[in-house]
Design an enzyme around this catalytic site. Sequence first.
Site, PDB file in Angstrom:
ATOM      1  N   LEU A  15       0.817  -1.212   0.000  1.00 26.41           N
ATOM      2  CA  LEU A  15       0.000   0.000   0.000  1.00 26.41           C
ATOM      3  C   LEU A  15       0.851   1.263   0.000  1.00 26.41           C
ATOM      4  O   LEU A  15       0.435   2.303  -0.509  1.00 26.41           O
ATOM      5  CB  LEU A  15      -0.924   0.018   1.230  1.00 26.41           C
ATOM      6  CG  LEU A  15      -1.936  -1.116   1.338  1.00 26.41           C
ATOM      7  CD1 LEU A  15      -2.699  -1.024   2.650  1.00 26.41           C
ATOM      8  CD2 LEU A  15      -2.907  -1.085   0.163  1.00 26.41           C
ATOM      9  N   GLY A  18       8.036   3.733   2.902  1.00 25.77           N
ATOM     10  CA  GLY A  18       8.833   4.860   3.336  1.00 25.77           C
ATOM     11  C   GLY A  18      10.243   4.440   3.667  1.00 25.77           C
ATOM     12  O   GLY A  18      10.663   3.309   3.381  1.00 25.77           O
ATOM     13  N   ASP A 170       4.448  15.688  10.050  1.00 26.28           N
ATOM     14  CA  ASP A 170       4.559  15.213   8.663  1.00 26.28           C
ATOM     15  C   ASP A 170       3.181  15.197   8.001  1.00 26.28           C
ATOM     16  O   ASP A 170       2.766  14.211   7.392  1.00 26.28           O
ATOM     17  CB  ASP A 170       5.191  13.826   8.607  1.00 26.28           C
ATOM     18  CG  ASP A 170       5.630  13.445   7.175  1.00 26.28           C
ATOM     19  OD1 ASP A 170       5.705  14.363   6.337  1.00 26.28           O
ATOM     20  OD2 ASP A 170       5.867  12.260   6.928  1.00 26.28           O
TER      21      ASP A 170
END
Length: 751
Positions: A15, A18, A170
Amino acid sequence: MQSTVNYLWHTDDLLGQGATASVYKARNKKSGELVAVKVFNTASYLRPREVQVREFEVLRKLNHQNIVKLFAVEETGGSRQKVLVMEYCSSGSLLSVLESPENAFGLPEEEFLVVLRCVAHVNALSGPKDSLPPKVSPRHEAVPGQRASSPLSAVAGMNHLRENGIVHRDIKPGNILRLLGEEGQSIYKLTDFGAARELDDDEKFVSVYGTEEYLHPDMYERAVLRKPQQKTFGVTVDLWSIGVTLYHAATGSLPFVPFGGPRRNKEMMYRITTEKPAGAIAGTQKEENGPLEWSYTLPVTCRLSLGLQSQLVPILANILEVEQAKCWGFDQFFAETSDILQRVIVHVFSLSQAVLHHVYIHAHNTIAIFLEAVYEQTRVAPQHQKFLFEGHFWVLEPNLSAQHIAHTTASSPLTLLSTASETPKGLAFKDPAQDIPKFFPKVDLQADYTTAKSVLGAGYQALWLARTLLAGQELMLRGLYWETFQATCRRTLEVTRMALLFLSSSLGTERFSSVAGMTEMQELKKVTELRSRLRALAEALSRCSHSITESQTSLSNLRSELLKNRDQVHADRSIQQIQYCLDKMNLIYKQFKKSRMRPGLGYNEEQIHKLDKVNFSRLAKRLLQLFQETCVQKYQTSLVTHGRWMREVHETRNHLRMVGCSVAAYNTEAQGAQESLSKILDQVSHQLLQDRTREAQVSPPLTAPYPSPALTDLVLQMQELCEEMKLLAFDLQDNNRVIEGLSRPPSAPDS
């Protein structure tokens, strides 16, 4: 396949990925329920332990409908890697929504409000309380409107998240996931708390996290430009990221774009964000080494209404502020965004301007405030505002609550009427055909995909504009038809003709013929004078009748023309033709999207790819041609015609107003004539009574008195005439009231 004790997933079901972890779609081994698992890689374990466990601890503390839920923390069997088991959001992220060509120019207004509610409620509530009280303007009142969330749940969420004092660090569209609710509505949830940490009031941090396009300039300077500096950062860095995210959602593009793009021209990117003037919400550099251009409003391509833009732009200007001391705090931000979300939307179509407005108003505000808000958008003064709703005049009492305003939609708005005559301006828009790229002759899979995506985005914008323009034509025709329907002259004409019929019979040659020669009586002289006045009144009413007949014919012709044009609008098939082109283009675009991931194409596949480029270009040309030569031209023609019709209605209204003034004068004169007749009748009746008395005194007792036949006949005729004049006065008064209602939009419902 990989697994933990309770969950199972395949590495192909990726999905997202990072620097420290990958996220997969997984299933519960017992129930089969879909979940998302975040699996940390080796690099993640090189971080300090307190950093490693921070995300677990943060997610354990948070429990909010707009935050991805943490179900469990488990380990894989072999490598014993940490795994976060979380709520699965099946519809991608806000970034994937914005990356779709359908939203190349930003989200539709309803979807944007959903994002604003989810993002603002989570982030504004998750930061620590500001050290200073918010500077909330007087217009903000904490009373919910129809679209607001439950005030109790909002307060409960605020208390829960503020007690935890979390700063995300973030925030970006990629970290806002989307899922569909049971009724098909979008629900956005904040995820990826790997950079999050607890931060007390006024506490600062020095570590740098985040995605560079969304980073606060101070963090950008150190993290991206690698410049040493001793600055510390507070919770306002999240507000900057929220501002960039909201601008991206509203427009489909980033607010700060140097020539060559943010990733290629980092020094200029930093310069744009730090040199931004106060109040500016965007800055671009269109030429290499060229000047910076600042924007203080959202672009014309934005699909948000001007009503929402006027509420949103001040918020963006105050959170996209470089100096932390000048930037709003979370309390101020939450107060302002909540103010938007607690308002109801009243759709108002200005018939004279041919523009649909979205008026944001609190349900508890008075209608007087609503009328003032309408003035701010339309420049039509409150005293000149009259409204139609579904063909009927809608009375808005200024002192009542705005809750008494009709429930409107974009297709069923309040229609604003104005007594002023102006040229309709219509919808302001930018032609999507401007500045769209063209395919390079050679095959370049990445470039071809990028070009197809841009052109397809322009095509979807053309579709949205075509629908908006067609809806505008429908609202123009419908509103004008309603106005001409209300401004019918039938009742006025009937009353005037009745008055003329009466005068014709009253002034016939046989009337008063038996007393025509008795001019020596003073009363009969007055009757003669009155007869002349009535003749003049009859002539004047005849002219009014003719004038009203002309107005009725003109409005009847206009209504027929309106009905004919409405049939033409309903028969328009340009929307379906544009949609057909888009469907074909979308199939090619999806193929290009798959092909760009491949290192190259075989000979036959490359030939098909070239043909697809040709077909895509042909379909795009056809689509834009349909938009420009059919949709836009018809809309512009309709604006010109609408302006002519509006002038015609305006002239008719003024003409009827003058007729109304004349009828008012005739009404006064008819009342005077009626009073004169009454006086003459009293005098003649008194004279007749005296004559009878004298005759009775001189005649023998058994002889009955015989009054003058002429006087008796005169009295009877005058009594009859007097009663008819009373009816005439009543009819003229009623006629005057009707004409006044026709000559301007009435202030009461039409009966």
